[in-house]
Design an enzyme around this catalytic site. Structure first.
Site, PDB file in Angstrom:
ATOM      1  N   CYS A  99      -2.859  -0.706   8.786  1.00 30.50           N
ATOM      2  CA  CYS A  99      -2.318   0.518   9.402  1.00 30.50           C
ATOM      3  C   CYS A  99      -2.268   0.345  11.007  1.00 30.50           C
ATOM      4  O   CYS A  99      -1.145   1.023  11.489  1.00 30.50           O
ATOM      5  CB  CYS A  99      -3.379   1.830   9.029  1.00 30.50           C
ATOM      6  SG  CYS A  99      -3.444   2.121   7.239  1.00 30.50           S
ATOM      7  N   CYS A 132       0.797  -1.138   0.068  1.00 29.02           N
ATOM      8  CA  CYS A 132      -0.081  -0.031   0.032  1.00 29.02           C
ATOM      9  C   CYS A 132       0.952   1.224   0.105  1.00 29.02           C
ATOM     10  O   CYS A 132       0.340   2.373  -0.146  1.00 29.02           O
ATOM     11  CB  CYS A 132      -1.016  -0.093   1.075  1.00 29.02           C
ATOM     12  SG  CYS A 132      -0.080  -0.084   2.504  1.00 29.02           S
ATOM     13  N   ASP A 138       2.417   2.681   2.599  1.00 30.08           N
ATOM     14  CA  ASP A 138       2.443   3.241   3.942  1.00 30.08           C
ATOM     15  C   ASP A 138       3.760   3.040   4.490  1.00 30.08           C
ATOM     16  O   ASP A 138       4.206   2.094   4.722  1.00 30.08           O
ATOM     17  CB  ASP A 138       1.319   2.701   5.009  1.00 30.08           C
ATOM     18  CG  ASP A 138       0.004   3.006   4.387  1.00 30.08           C
ATOM     19  OD1 ASP A 138      -0.292   4.108   3.538  1.00 30.08           O
ATOM     20  OD2 ASP A 138      -0.792   2.372   4.909  1.00 30.08           O
ATOM     21  N   CYS A 173      -2.167   6.939   4.150  1.00 28.63           N
ATOM     22  CA  CYS A 173      -3.358   7.278   3.912  1.00 28.63           C
ATOM     23  C   CYS A 173      -3.666   7.862   5.412  1.00 28.63           C
ATOM     24  O   CYS A 173      -3.088   8.092   6.367  1.00 28.63           O
ATOM     25  CB  CYS A 173      -4.232   6.211   3.759  1.00 28.63           C
ATOM     26  SG  CYS A 173      -4.236   4.952   4.905  1.00 28.63           S
TER      27      CYS A 173
END
Length: 147
Positions: free
Chosen positions: A102, A33, A35, A58
């Site tokens: 996350c 992703c 991150d 994000c």
């Protein structure tokens, strides 16, 4: 889609930035992703006196980083090591399933920073911290780049 708490921490994250002369730095990322989380710690007498973070990602990544730093500030290293991604999610009032990774990154960033602290003290971090080296979420170690 996001709770009020997630939006609050995304719009007004706590403990953002880089700590100069940090006693420990932990960096983790998710290549899928994109991150990347970096957590900085100031530690005195086994207590996290100050903490900050820099996150590229994000809104959920920023919110989980913010909450994780709030939860460990003022805690002993042992207490901070007990931080779980579930606790981070609970503090945020939940996360959508596709964003749960996350919270895992936030937990792993804290553990990576504490492992770095032990390394800097000349102590084998594996005695205290378990960070899976080949976990898909932990692709960034000290000095490595996510790819």
């Amino acid at each position: 889609m996001y709770t009020e708490q997630v939006m609050k921490h995304f719009a007004n994250p706590q403990n953002v930035g880089e700590l100069e002369n940090a006693d420990a730095i932990g960096e983790v990322g998710n290549a899928r992703c994109g991150d990347i989380m970096k957590i900085y710690l100031k530690i005195e007498e086994n207590v996290i006196k100050d903490v900050s973070f820099k996150t590229f990602g994000c809104g959920a990544a920023i919110a989980t980083s913010s909450v994780a730093t709030e939860l460990i500030k003022g805690k002993t290293l042992e207490e901070a090591l007990a931080l779980s991604n579930k606790t981070v999610v609970q503090q945020l009032g939940g996360l959508p399933a596709p964003k749960l990774h996350c919270s895992v990154l936030a937990e792993q960033a804290v553990k990576a920073a504490i492992a770095d602290y032990y390394r800097r003290q000349g102590v084998d971090p594996s005695l205290f911290v378990q960070i899976p080296e080949d976990d898909e979420h932990h692709c960034c170690g000290q000095g490595n780049n996510c790819g």
